[in-house]
Design a protein around this motif. Sequence first.
Motif, PDB file in Angstrom:
ATOM      1  N   UNK A 198      32.508  26.784  30.919  1.00 27.49           N
ATOM      2  CA  UNK A 198      33.267  28.256  30.671  1.00 27.49           C
ATOM      3  C   UNK A 198      32.456  28.917  29.699  1.00 27.49           C
ATOM      4  N   UNK A 199      31.923  30.061  29.882  1.00 28.22           N
ATOM      5  CA  UNK A 199      30.955  30.893  29.376  1.00 28.22           C
ATOM      6  C   UNK A 199      31.867  32.198  29.001  1.00 28.22           C
ATOM      7  N   UNK A 200      32.204  32.554  27.719  1.00 30.55           N
ATOM      8  CA  UNK A 200      32.967  33.717  27.158  1.00 30.55           C
ATOM      9  C   UNK A 200      32.035  34.725  26.734  1.00 30.55           C
ATOM     10  N   UNK A 201      32.067  35.858  27.037  1.00 29.11           N
ATOM     11  CA  UNK A 201      31.178  36.977  26.194  1.00 29.11           C
ATOM     12  C   UNK A 201      32.139  38.116  25.793  1.00 29.11           C
ATOM     13  N   UNK A 202      32.112  38.363  24.537  1.00 29.64           N
ATOM     14  CA  UNK A 202      32.934  39.286  23.800  1.00 29.64           C
ATOM     15  C   UNK A 202      32.172  40.403  23.376  1.00 29.64           C
ATOM     16  N   UNK A 203      32.294  41.597  23.942  1.00 30.95           N
ATOM     17  CA  UNK A 203      31.667  42.676  23.539  1.00 30.95           C
ATOM     18  C   UNK A 203      32.302  43.531  22.605  1.00 30.95           C
ATOM     19  N   UNK A 204      31.788  43.196  21.255  1.00 31.44           N
ATOM     20  CA  UNK A 204      32.360  43.753  20.116  1.00 31.44           C
ATOM     21  C   UNK A 204      32.331  45.218  19.711  1.00 31.44           C
ATOM     22  N   UNK A 205      31.170  45.599  19.377  1.00 32.59           N
ATOM     23  CA  UNK A 205      30.894  47.000  18.854  1.00 32.59           C
ATOM     24  C   UNK A 205      29.620  47.273  19.147  1.00 32.59           C
ATOM     25  N   UNK A 206      29.253  48.788  19.000  1.00 32.06           N
ATOM     26  CA  UNK A 206      27.730  49.268  18.827  1.00 32.06           C
ATOM     27  C   UNK A 206      27.791  50.069  17.666  1.00 32.06           C
ATOM     28  N   UNK A 207      26.590  50.324  17.015  1.00 33.91           N
ATOM     29  CA  UNK A 207      26.298  51.250  15.997  1.00 33.91           C
ATOM     30  C   UNK A 207      25.261  52.134  16.078  1.00 33.91           C
ATOM     31  N   UNK A 208      25.303  53.627  15.741  1.00 35.01           N
ATOM     32  CA  UNK A 208      24.399  54.440  15.737  1.00 35.01           C
ATOM     33  C   UNK A 208      23.748  54.537  16.861  1.00 35.01           C
ATOM     34  N   UNK A 209      24.562  54.957  18.004  1.00 37.44           N
ATOM     35  CA  UNK A 209      23.998  54.977  19.195  1.00 37.44           C
ATOM     36  C   UNK A 209      23.744  56.382  19.494  1.00 37.44           C
ATOM     37  N   UNK A 210      22.438  56.766  19.973  1.00 38.77           N
ATOM     38  CA  UNK A 210      22.146  58.124  20.316  1.00 38.77           C
ATOM     39  C   UNK A 210      22.322  58.382  21.810  1.00 38.77           C
ATOM     40  N   UNK A 211      23.148  59.126  22.395  1.00 38.02           N
ATOM     41  CA  UNK A 211      23.041  59.342  23.711  1.00 38.02           C
ATOM     42  C   UNK A 211      22.078  60.359  24.207  1.00 38.02           C
ATOM     43  N   UNK A 212      22.180  60.615  25.496  1.00 36.47           N
ATOM     44  CA  UNK A 212      21.199  61.525  26.182  1.00 36.47           C
ATOM     45  C   UNK A 212      21.844  63.074  26.126  1.00 36.47           C
ATOM     46  N   UNK A 213      22.694  63.301  25.751  1.00 41.56           N
ATOM     47  CA  UNK A 213      23.527  64.709  25.627  1.00 41.56           C
ATOM     48  C   UNK A 213      23.343  65.210  24.297  1.00 41.56           C
ATOM     49  N   UNK A 214      22.406  66.136  23.969  1.00 43.02           N
ATOM     50  CA  UNK A 214      22.032  66.754  22.865  1.00 43.02           C
ATOM     51  C   UNK A 214      23.413  67.509  22.235  1.00 43.02           C
ATOM     52  N   UNK A 215      24.271  67.899  22.980  1.00 41.19           N
ATOM     53  CA  UNK A 215      25.283  68.699  22.443  1.00 41.19           C
ATOM     54  C   UNK A 215      26.575  68.002  22.165  1.00 41.19           C
ATOM     55  N   UNK A 216      26.629  66.461  22.181  1.00 43.07           N
ATOM     56  CA  UNK A 216      27.728  65.616  22.076  1.00 43.07           C
ATOM     57  C   UNK A 216      27.239  64.328  21.403  1.00 43.07           C
ATOM     58  N   UNK A 217      28.204  63.610  21.022  1.00 46.52           N
ATOM     59  CA  UNK A 217      27.904  61.973  20.917  1.00 46.52           C
ATOM     60  C   UNK A 217      27.854  61.367  22.220  1.00 46.52           C
ATOM     61  N   UNK A 218      27.469  60.245  22.086  1.00 45.41           N
ATOM     62  CA  UNK A 218      27.465  59.267  23.370  1.00 45.41           C
ATOM     63  C   UNK A 218      28.870  59.059  23.855  1.00 45.41           C
ATOM     64  N   UNK A 219      28.959  59.004  25.064  1.00 43.47           N
ATOM     65  CA  UNK A 219      30.066  58.132  25.694  1.00 43.47           C
ATOM     66  C   UNK A 219      29.647  56.761  26.489  1.00 43.47           C
ATOM     67  N   UNK A 220      29.953  55.835  25.837  1.00 44.95           N
ATOM     68  CA  UNK A 220      29.303  54.552  25.826  1.00 44.95           C
ATOM     69  C   UNK A 220      30.218  53.598  26.378  1.00 44.95           C
ATOM     70  N   UNK A 221      29.468  52.547  27.234  1.00 42.56           N
ATOM     71  CA  UNK A 221      30.030  51.616  28.201  1.00 42.56           C
ATOM     72  C   UNK A 221      28.999  50.400  28.097  1.00 42.56           C
ATOM     73  N   UNK A 222      29.346  49.339  28.453  1.00 40.12           N
ATOM     74  CA  UNK A 222      28.242  48.095  28.556  1.00 40.12           C
ATOM     75  C   UNK A 222      28.694  47.532  29.990  1.00 40.12           C
ATOM     76  N   UNK A 223      27.410  47.411  30.806  1.00 37.03           N
ATOM     77  CA  UNK A 223      27.775  46.543  31.891  1.00 37.03           C
ATOM     78  C   UNK A 223      27.184  45.220  31.823  1.00 37.03           C
ATOM     79  N   UNK A 224      27.742  44.205  32.242  1.00 40.38           N
ATOM     80  CA  UNK A 224      27.576  42.745  32.236  1.00 40.38           C
ATOM     81  C   UNK A 224      27.198  42.247  33.423  1.00 40.38           C
ATOM     82  N   UNK A 225      26.054  41.429  33.776  1.00 40.06           N
ATOM     83  CA  UNK A 225      25.567  40.973  34.983  1.00 40.06           C
ATOM     84  C   UNK A 225      25.168  39.681  34.727  1.00 40.06           C
TER      85      UNK A 225
END
Length: 850
Positions: free
Chosen positions: A45-72
């Motif tokens: 049984x394998x558990x993955x807990x996505x905690x947090x990210x820091x200092x992420x620069x998004x692609x939109x120069x006008x606003x902060x990033x709208x982040x999410x993580x995909x797991x595969x």
Amino acid sequence: MFRQVLLGRLSPRMLPLVAVVLLQRKDRKDTGLYHWRREKHPYYNFTVKILRARNIKGTDLLSEADCYVELRLPTASPIIYRTQVIDNSSDPEWNETFQYRIHNAAKNILELALFDKDVLISDELTSVVFDVAGVEPGRPLKNTFRLKEDKEELDVEFFLEKSLDAPGEVITNRVLVAYPCLRLQGVINKDEKSKLREQGSGQLKFSLPGAYEKQLSIPCKSDSDLNSGIPFVFHVGKEMCSKLDVEMERTITVLQDGVSPDFEKHSTNLGSGTVLLKSLPLGKEVDVTVPLGKRLQVGLRMKAEEMTGDLDVRLGFDLCKEERRFLDKRKEIVSQALKKALRLREDPSKDEVPVVAVLGSGGGMRALTAFYGSLFGLQKLNLLDSVTYLSGISGSTWCMSILYQDSEWSWKDLRGAIDNAQDKMSSSKVGAFSSERLKYYFQELNAMENAGRKVSFTDLWGLIVEYFLQQKEDQSKLSDQQEAVKEGRNPYPIYAAVNVRPNVSGDDFAEWCEFTPYEVGFRKYGAFVRTEDFDSEFFMGRLIKKHPEPKICYLQGMWGSAFAASLDDVFLKVVGSGLSFLESLGDVVKVIDDRRRFHFRDPMRLKTRLVIPGGPLLQIFQDFFKSRVTAGETFNFMQGLFLHRDYISLNRFVISKDTHLDAFPNKLTPMEENLYLVDGGFSINSPFPLMLQPERDVDVILSFNYSWEAPFEVLQLTEKYCEDRAIPFPQITFNKEDEENPKEFYIFMDAKNPKAPIILHFPLVNDTFQKYKAPGIERELEEEKAFGDFEIGAKDSPYRTLNFTYESHEFDRLVELSCYNVLNNKDAILEALHLALSRRKQKNRTSVLP
């Protein structure tokens, strides 16, 4: 003569070593299994807990990033999981947990992709490729992955614990793993028809994540449709714990403008439900009622059963039993031929018989024509019966496939086959594009498509090649050639192709696929199918849907698919360099950890890799410049198989290079739905990789190179190929004079390592043939001198690769040139065979010593 040739053509550093060539061969270590076996491995049984990210620069120069993580994690689940979207934050925090049940036999690679969600699309910022083998069971592991820049980070916590479930059995060859496969069958229970009749015209849609069948639909228009009991069938991995999704749709037809005969169809979702596969008892037919909502339900009669018995894909690295049987019979013929050719006192024993392979390179009709001449030369020297394997690429395969239509071809005077080939080569090819012929092409391709086969431009090209080579319909198949080899009377034919990716250069990634009368497969993976089953549909090693074996013309089109080149390939061949600016746009791969970071160190663990997607123009340019729209697309018979946890222990894979696809098991061919098979010349223009497999144990290779430029390129590329995979191969050394004015013949050998084959290399050159009409016999008459006075690679040469018609005299002199170059080096060939025979005898003597 041989000693003069040998001393003149071997590199100086090898001269003192010639005397020590009689060394004992040692068995090459390889952890792959020659035969498949069943193994039991535990579940975790394998558990993955996505905690947090820091200092992420998004692609939109006008606003902060709208982040999410995909797991595969495709070895454990077909579903791609994703976290919630954290809006407008450069320091998103999720604390979301995801659970997997993994099987320890597979190479379990988790991919974590960080996205910035925009209004219209989501841009992938970066992804992490993580080997689960780096987590020690029972001990939580918190890891901080540094992303694009040092300040950008992603915190993830992993936990692995052994499952209470009993270990699961798999079939494996230590490279590929086959999980148990379930067949799920069902029909609509007619007792429930009244529940659906009221809904009017519509359809029931069934889908099962991870199954071979993506989605199945059953129309529901009337009682009669429901009474017909239309079945549905899915094939899915037993370990995937999937659920069957059922959806009811109603279709409404709407007339446009009220009076127009045109209409549109609109579908409305009436409801949906699911059936858990775990709830179905194996091997028993049961009735299941599926609530769809809104007082709607459907009754299904279903049965889930595990597919048992041997796989339909042969897993293993040994030669197939038919090829081994051939070798046993062929050695008798080779032994007798060597006794005669080398003037031996007695026949060599079977164990002493050296394995000789003849390789023909690509080169279109030039290669086809010249290969006839080379084989004719060997026949004149009474050496054709000394050959065990005959292998080719592109135009050489065309020559071979015609020869093997006659099961006695090597026992007959080849002049007859050559005359027949001349008739076809010298005739007009205009008929290939007549209205009658075009209609035939359309009918053939349309029939293939209607039968559920994949159709590409390569198939059309194969039909055109069929006319070029024979000017008639040819119904023969590759498996028909079994008649020519079953008694060992002819060399064993091996046709070469490479599997590529539509948008990856053949120089960067190409997997060699061999076609023989008995099997088609990849020795890299140890996976083969019967030739009769090629282009049928397989899943998890099981034959799902049988298609008729394709006619050999379709294979000829694939083997010689000159038009499968991408623009990048064209630039590389014509200009001498590829489109290097594409590399600056490409993905960047970095190794972001070492083994010391983990308290649990598995020697088979792949290093964690960070993949930074290329620039925004990458996909556009790759699609245009690197795509192979004409590649021969066919069903992947390895689909549904996974890589074994220890696959990297085999030197068949290139793991040392960080960017090579071999280090990304989730992207390797078993994970793909289709194969893209093209001319082997897009990798190495001679089938050396197929002959250098340790299972074939080849002693001498006669390499006929029909390219008129870069006479040693195939050898250099092969040397690099072998270096990457630790395959014994002699060093290829030559000087500038050889490169600019190559001679007829070269020999390369490694006196230090007798496991490396002796290479006899024949560039396509017109050297002494200009002066001699036969070895030692000068040309005297003016017409004889004119016949031999020609330059193969001249600007106005008729032997251009894309020229498919030769005049009779052009065909004749290319055949005679190729034949002469063999005859003129008779002594060197015989001495090489003497040396190979001595090596074999020495090996046998040392193998029986106490």
